[in-house]
Motif scaffolding. Sequence first.
Motif, PDB file in Angstrom:
ATOM      1  N   ALA A 221     -50.871 -38.951  26.937  1.00 55.12           N
ATOM      2  CA  ALA A 221     -49.471 -38.562  27.114  1.00 55.12           C
ATOM      3  C   ALA A 221     -48.709 -38.452  25.806  1.00 55.12           C
ATOM      4  O   ALA A 221     -47.730 -37.709  25.708  1.00 55.12           O
ATOM      5  CB  ALA A 221     -48.769 -39.548  28.032  1.00 55.12           C
TER       6      ALA A 221
ATOM      7  N   ARG B  95     -47.641 -31.687  20.904  1.00 60.22           N
ATOM      8  CA  ARG B  95     -49.011 -31.553  21.397  1.00 60.22           C
ATOM      9  C   ARG B  95     -49.977 -31.091  20.306  1.00 60.22           C
ATOM     10  O   ARG B  95     -51.193 -31.297  20.428  1.00 60.22           O
ATOM     11  CB  ARG B  95     -49.052 -30.585  22.584  1.00 60.22           C
ATOM     12  CG  ARG B  95     -50.291 -30.783  23.449  1.00 60.22           C
ATOM     13  CD  ARG B  95     -50.270 -29.927  24.680  1.00 60.22           C
ATOM     14  NE  ARG B  95     -51.446 -30.199  25.511  1.00 60.22           N
ATOM     15  CZ  ARG B  95     -51.964 -29.331  26.357  1.00 60.22           C
ATOM     16  NH1 ARG B  95     -51.416 -28.126  26.515  1.00 60.22           N
ATOM     17  NH2 ARG B  95     -53.031 -29.653  27.071  1.00 60.22           N
TER      18      ARG B  95
ATOM     19  N   GLU C 235     -57.424 -35.133  24.994  1.00 54.07           N
ATOM     20  CA  GLU C 235     -56.519 -35.665  26.020  1.00 54.07           C
ATOM     21  C   GLU C 235     -57.274 -36.237  27.220  1.00 54.07           C
ATOM     22  O   GLU C 235     -56.639 -36.768  28.137  1.00 54.07           O
ATOM     23  CB  GLU C 235     -55.573 -34.562  26.497  1.00 54.07           C
ATOM     24  CG  GLU C 235     -54.532 -34.170  25.460  1.00 54.07           C
ATOM     25  CD  GLU C 235     -53.706 -32.967  25.888  1.00 54.07           C
ATOM     26  OE1 GLU C 235     -52.600 -32.783  25.347  1.00 54.07           O
ATOM     27  OE2 GLU C 235     -54.182 -32.202  26.757  1.00 54.07           O
TER      28      GLU C 235
ATOM     29  N   SER D 211     -48.036 -34.629  29.029  1.00 59.26           N
ATOM     30  CA  SER D 211     -48.604 -34.095  30.266  1.00 59.26           C
ATOM     31  C   SER D 211     -47.509 -33.473  31.125  1.00 59.26           C
ATOM     32  O   SER D 211     -47.730 -32.469  31.815  1.00 59.26           O
ATOM     33  CB  SER D 211     -49.335 -35.197  31.046  1.00 59.26           C
ATOM     34  OG  SER D 211     -48.447 -36.256  31.370  1.00 59.26           O
TER      35      SER D 211
ATOM     36  N   GLU E 157     -57.418 -30.409  24.646  1.00 58.07           N
ATOM     37  CA  GLU E 157     -57.681 -30.841  26.026  1.00 58.07           C
ATOM     38  C   GLU E 157     -58.808 -31.865  26.073  1.00 58.07           C
ATOM     39  O   GLU E 157     -58.752 -32.827  26.862  1.00 58.07           O
ATOM     40  CB  GLU E 157     -58.020 -29.624  26.884  1.00 58.07           C
ATOM     41  CG  GLU E 157     -56.803 -28.732  27.138  1.00 58.07           C
ATOM     42  CD  GLU E 157     -57.166 -27.385  27.720  1.00 58.07           C
ATOM     43  OE1 GLU E 157     -58.386 -27.122  27.915  1.00 58.07           O
ATOM     44  OE2 GLU E 157     -56.256 -26.582  27.990  1.00 58.07           O
TER      45      GLU E 157
END
Length: 412
Positions: free
Chosen positions: A362, A144, A345, A401, A342
Amino acid sequence: MTHLTRRNFVKTGATALVSGMVSAPFLSSRAKAAEPITVGGIHDTSGILDILGKPMAQLARFAVHEINQAGGLLGRPLELVEYDPQSNMQLYGQLAQKLALQDRVSVVHGGITSSSREVIRPVLRRFETLYFYNTLYEGGVCDRNQFAIGTMPDQTVANLMRYVMKTHGKRVYVLAADYNFGQISANWVKKYVTENGGEVIETEYFPLDFGNFGPTISKIQASKPDAVISILVGATHLGFYRQWAAAEMLSRIPLASTTFGAGGVDIKQLETRETDGIINAATYVSGIQSKANQDFLTRLNAFYGDDAPFMSELPCTTYEGMMLWAKGVEAAGSLDRMKVIEALESGLSFEGPSGRVSIDPATHHTIRDVHISELSDRKWTVLETTQQVPPTATQEVCDLSADPDANFQHKL
């Protein structure tokens, strides 16, 4: 630190440091007075990978210039701090740590080989510094804290092999760089050749410092494939293209690649008789006939003048990576790492010189156009385009996710 210009950078010890606020005449007086946002870069401007790293570094600087010219981010100018690892594996980790802890940058853009990425990535994850890897690679990283902006084999190799086998025949000979990227990419070639009813006659691997391809060319001449697929990398491997042309093979057996021309410097270093007719699969070539690309090239050439790089995939994805990060900061309204992640994403996208580039939430990889092109007289002509190709193979093994703490590279 000095102010960064097109021709100016500071040398520090064994590494080259490029730092300072890129010229930004349209910054407001308030923004100019604000504390700069520091952005890190690790690009090989010397060593065996410098033909790839130099144009990437130039486009990182140009992106910072354009962001500053548009007013900076959050009312603050960007300041670029960039180091040259000299293609030395030990230096990648040292410089990543220096950028995170000493320079305290908000993001790091850099790395070329997969091995360099896998040195940089854990360091930046440990010190919670956002990482953008803007290079084509073999796919499968699930982290991530990282965004992979370049292309994957299931985006480029898949389309290249489909085109080559449809156009030239089903028997291919593969040449690949002998490290993680080359080995895995060669497996992808075999997969797509087999799926299309073809045959890989042989695959040969070459160290990055290998330059004598005479025996291999003799083997290719004897086996008479319908096409040769090159996954060669770096300055020393340019010897293959010179020796292939000297053997008068360029006009006899089609030569296709997903790595040739990726940095652009290789095309400038070789003569046209050594490159005309080479087929390429990439997300970006300078021959894309869109207004966005033509405007981009006009601005780039105005900024660098005679020093402008020959535009190709790696500098383009470096520029797009920087712009996507900037859009993430704008959307987050903050430099907070998790808020920026975030925002990215959220399905954020950028209309760049290669076309529309979207972040796949994802996997933190990109959805982008892929172009099949042919080189003639140092100009790429786009033969066909597949639009908005997702990173399907990485999607099959990575879902951030569902597992935001994932930290691995799946060998695809």
